[in-house]
Write an enzyme that holds these catalytic residues in place. Structure first.
Site, PDB file in Angstrom:
ATOM      1  N   GLY A   1       0.830  -1.207   0.000  1.00 35.85           N
ATOM      2  CA  GLY A   1       0.000   0.000   0.000  1.00 35.85           C
ATOM      3  C   GLY A   1       0.860   1.251   0.000  1.00 35.85           C
ATOM      4  O   GLY A   1       1.780   1.368   0.825  1.00 35.85           O
ATOM      5  N   SER A   2       0.583   2.156  -0.946  1.00 31.71           N
ATOM      6  CA  SER A   2       1.432   3.351  -1.050  1.00 31.71           C
ATOM      7  C   SER A   2       0.648   4.623  -0.791  1.00 31.71           C
ATOM      8  O   SER A   2       0.924   5.664  -1.369  1.00 31.71           O
ATOM      9  CB  SER A   2       2.098   3.417  -2.416  1.00 31.71           C
ATOM     10  OG  SER A   2       1.162   3.837  -3.384  1.00 31.71           O
ATOM     11  N   GLY A   3      -0.366   4.540   0.073  1.00 34.44           N
ATOM     12  CA  GLY A   3      -1.014   5.767   0.544  1.00 34.44           C
ATOM     13  C   GLY A   3      -0.070   6.454   1.527  1.00 34.44           C
ATOM     14  O   GLY A   3       1.079   6.019   1.708  1.00 34.44           O
ATOM     15  N   ALA A   4      -0.561   7.496   2.192  1.00 36.07           N
ATOM     16  CA  ALA A   4       0.305   8.278   3.083  1.00 36.07           C
ATOM     17  C   ALA A   4       0.970   7.404   4.152  1.00 36.07           C
ATOM     18  O   ALA A   4       2.183   7.501   4.391  1.00 36.07           O
ATOM     19  CB  ALA A   4      -0.502   9.392   3.728  1.00 36.07           C
TER      20      ALA A   4
ATOM     21  N   GLU B   1       1.916  -1.387  -4.876  1.00 39.34           N
ATOM     22  CA  GLU B   1       0.681  -0.595  -4.973  1.00 39.34           C
ATOM     23  C   GLU B   1      -0.221  -1.216  -6.031  1.00 39.34           C
ATOM     24  O   GLU B   1       0.219  -1.447  -7.156  1.00 39.34           O
ATOM     25  CB  GLU B   1       1.040   0.863  -5.333  1.00 39.34           C
ATOM     26  CG  GLU B   1      -0.137   1.739  -5.703  1.00 39.34           C
ATOM     27  CD  GLU B   1      -1.219   1.814  -4.624  1.00 39.34           C
ATOM     28  OE1 GLU B   1      -0.918   2.146  -3.476  1.00 39.34           O
ATOM     29  OE2 GLU B   1      -2.394   1.502  -4.954  1.00 39.34           O
TER      30      GLU B   1
ATOM     31  N   ASP C   1     -12.921  10.134  11.651  1.00 40.48           N
ATOM     32  CA  ASP C   1     -12.713   8.948  10.814  1.00 40.48           C
ATOM     33  C   ASP C   1     -13.952   8.067  10.708  1.00 40.48           C
ATOM     34  O   ASP C   1     -14.186   7.449   9.668  1.00 40.48           O
ATOM     35  CB  ASP C   1     -11.561   8.092  11.380  1.00 40.48           C
ATOM     36  CG  ASP C   1     -10.191   8.632  10.968  1.00 40.48           C
ATOM     37  OD1 ASP C   1     -10.140   9.713  10.332  1.00 40.48           O
ATOM     38  OD2 ASP C   1      -9.177   7.977  11.282  1.00 40.48           O
TER      39      ASP C   1
ATOM     40  N   ALA D   1      -6.712  14.046  10.683  1.00 38.27           N
ATOM     41  CA  ALA D   1      -6.956  14.608  12.008  1.00 38.27           C
ATOM     42  C   ALA D   1      -7.581  15.999  11.930  1.00 38.27           C
ATOM     43  O   ALA D   1      -8.489  16.329  12.702  1.00 38.27           O
ATOM     44  CB  ALA D   1      -5.641  14.668  12.777  1.00 38.27           C
TER      45      ALA D   1
ATOM     46  N   HIS E   1      11.342  37.140   0.859  1.00 34.51           N
ATOM     47  CA  HIS E   1      12.544  36.571   0.218  1.00 34.51           C
ATOM     48  C   HIS E   1      13.672  36.481   1.243  1.00 34.51           C
ATOM     49  O   HIS E   1      13.835  37.408   2.025  1.00 34.51           O
ATOM     50  CB  HIS E   1      12.981  37.479  -0.936  1.00 34.51           C
ATOM     51  CG  HIS E   1      14.259  37.029  -1.571  1.00 34.51           C
ATOM     52  ND1 HIS E   1      14.306  35.957  -2.433  1.00 34.51           N
ATOM     53  CD2 HIS E   1      15.537  37.496  -1.450  1.00 34.51           C
ATOM     54  CE1 HIS E   1      15.553  35.780  -2.829  1.00 34.51           C
ATOM     55  NE2 HIS E   1      16.324  36.699  -2.249  1.00 34.51           N
TER      56      HIS E   1
END
Ligand code: FAD
Length: 464
Positions: A180-183, A203, A310, A318, A443
């Site tokens: 799985g390559s979610g967060a 993934e 959730d 969150a 800057h």
């Protein structure tokens, strides 16, 4: 026993529940918050905070590896995984203790125990001392979520880990598979890969970080590969053969199955809502695939019953949970509550390089029928990025060509999780390209790239 009648009972003390409780108390409500395990929920104990503490250790380690680039010498440095984990647990503890203090300060009654709805306006709580009965005009369910466990890929605490084990690892992986390559998957992949684990990420969809803009996913993938990760997209782990010291993964890509040996597997295939044993069905609350169905005000359809965070569905973040917590508390207190704007919730991934985004991807904007103007600016064109030694990254902005409305912003590179909020404010204020171009950015900062990306969308970029 003290009077157990409240204006508002919150079930769950995660970032949804504890924030709802505090906001309710601030507005003069008599509030109780019931928590079965730990104040702060997953976020503070097993999610956002301890992962960021681990990732900070990896970041410092990575910088030490690059000491020479900065004219410094760092020899014989290393890491002590137990100490890294100890620091992470300490950070989590400090913050969860803080919630206890905030509850006291705001006069929120904390009840440690397992809560269940016992009819409209009624909650029973199993505590160490027995069962307590509470009642309130309004009840907020904020019971969160847990790791999704696919059949055959379940965590065992030894060789196959869910996020909880990955936060308190029994050993340092040498050869790691992340499914799985979610967060969550990518953050753990980044952490262990930086500390030296030979890391493979699998993934099932066609690209890593699949919710991100395709260009950002591609950029991130290139960086992960450079760092030595093996990334397998459009691939699926079909089976894990476990023994005491190894796991053989059957990985299918394009119809072919490859058997690869690992010493550790992290399963990060999503989450499921904690909807069970709460008495929700008995009250007639609608549940769709482990999440409570709510309207934009987090109302469940049962009078006085709300669900937030959730358990109320995506995005599983969150800050979304906390915002909903504030909103329902204000609603319950009779204030003018504002529903959350889903397009204004940023998503951040704290891998290396970091990834952050808000609003529509380019593909999604086109799918929704927008004619778009797109701007891009690379980190290599920014003085501060070069001074920091962080020249790899990009900022992409997407505008509605007709109205100039900012539709989406997508970033990959150093510190972008801190930068994204500038665009979030812009989106909340429904900003256009004209206002962003008029804004003066200090800057030298990385934020100047946010300006340049907008200028680029309109053919006015300066430093490229
Ligand atoms: C590894 C990891 C990393 C993450 N990183 C990030 C990040 O960087 N940023 C981000 O925004 N999100 C992140 N998340 C997601 C984030 O943790 C969740 O979105 C957030 O915690 C949801 O908050 P919540 O209040 O809805 O639920 P939770 O935080 O899950 O809290 C729910 C609480 O309810 C309690 N509870 C459940 N049932 C009962 C009951 N019957 N009685 C009493 N109490 C009960 C639980 O014990 C828990 O404490 C991460 C998640 C994981 C797993």
């Amino acid at each position: 026993m003290a009077d157990q009648t409240f204006d508002m009972i919150v079930i769950g003390a995660g970032p949804g529940g504890y924030v709802a409780a505090i906001r309710g108390a601030q507005l003069g409500l008599k509030v109780a918050c019931v928590e079965r395990e730990h104040l702060g929920g997953i976020c503070l104990n097993w999610g956002c905070i301890p992962t960021k503490a681990l990732l900070r250790s990896a970041e410092v380690f990575h910088l030490m590896e690059r000491a020479k680039d900065f004219g410094l010498s760092a020899e014989k440095f290393g890491y002590d995984l137990d100490a890294v984990v100890k620091r992470s647990r300490g950070v989590a503890k400090q913050l969860t203790n803080g919630i206890g203090h905030l509850f006291k300060k705001n006069k929120v009654t904390t009840i440690m125990g397992e809560a269940k709805l016992a009819g409209k306006g009624k909650v029973t709580v199993k505590t160490e001392k027995g069962t307590e009965e509470l009642s309130a005009k309004a009840i907020v369910v904020a019971t969160g979520a847990r790791a999704r466990e696919l059949p055959g890929l379940e965590g065992d605490g030894k060789r196959v880990w869910t996020y909880k084990t990955a936060l308190v690892p029994p050993h340092m992986p040498k050869k790691l598979l992340v499914i799985g390559s979610g967060a969550i998957g990518i953050e753990f992949a980044s952490f262990y890969n930086t500390l030296g684990a030979e890391t493979t990420v699998v993934e099932v969809l066609d690209r890593v970080l699949p919710v991100e803009d395709a260009e950002i996913s591609a950029f991130a993938k290139k960086q992960f590969t450079k760092q030595g990760m093996r990334i397998l997209e459009k691939s699926m782990v079909k089976q894990l053969d476990r023994s005491d010291d190894k796991v053989v993964a059957h990985i299918e890509t394009g119809g072919k199955v490859e058997k690869v040996e690992f010493d550790t597997v992290i399963s990060a295939v999503g989450i499921v809502g904690n909807v069970e044993n709460l008495g929700l069905e008995e009250l007639g609350v609608k549940i769709d695939r482990t999440h409570v169905v709510t309207d934009e005000y987090c109302r469940t359809g049962v009078d006085g019953l709300y669900a937030i965070g959730d358990i109320a569905g995506a995005p599983w973040l969150a800050h979304k949970a906390s915002h909903e917590g504030v909103m329902v508390a204000e609603l319950i207190a009779g204030k003018n509550a504002h529903p959350i704007k889903p397009g204004s919730i940023a998503g951040c991934t704290y891998c290396q390089p970091q990834v952050a985004s808000v609003g529509l991807t380019e593909a999604k904007a086109k799918e929704e029928g927008y004619e778009v103007k797109v701007g891009r600016f690379p980190f290599i064109g920014n003085g501060k990025a070069i001074a920091l030694g962080e020249p790899e990254g990009m900022i992409k902005t997407i505008f509605d060509a007709k109205t100039g409305e900012l539709l989406g912003a997508h970033m990959v590179g150093a510190e972008v999780t801190e930068l994204i909020q500038g665009y979030v404010v812009g989106k909340t204020l429904e900003t256009t390209e004209a206002e962003l171009m008029e804004t003066v950015f200090p800057h030298p900062t990385l934020s100047e790239m946010m300006h340049e990306s907008v200028l680029d969308a309109y053919g006015r970029v300066i430093h490229m």
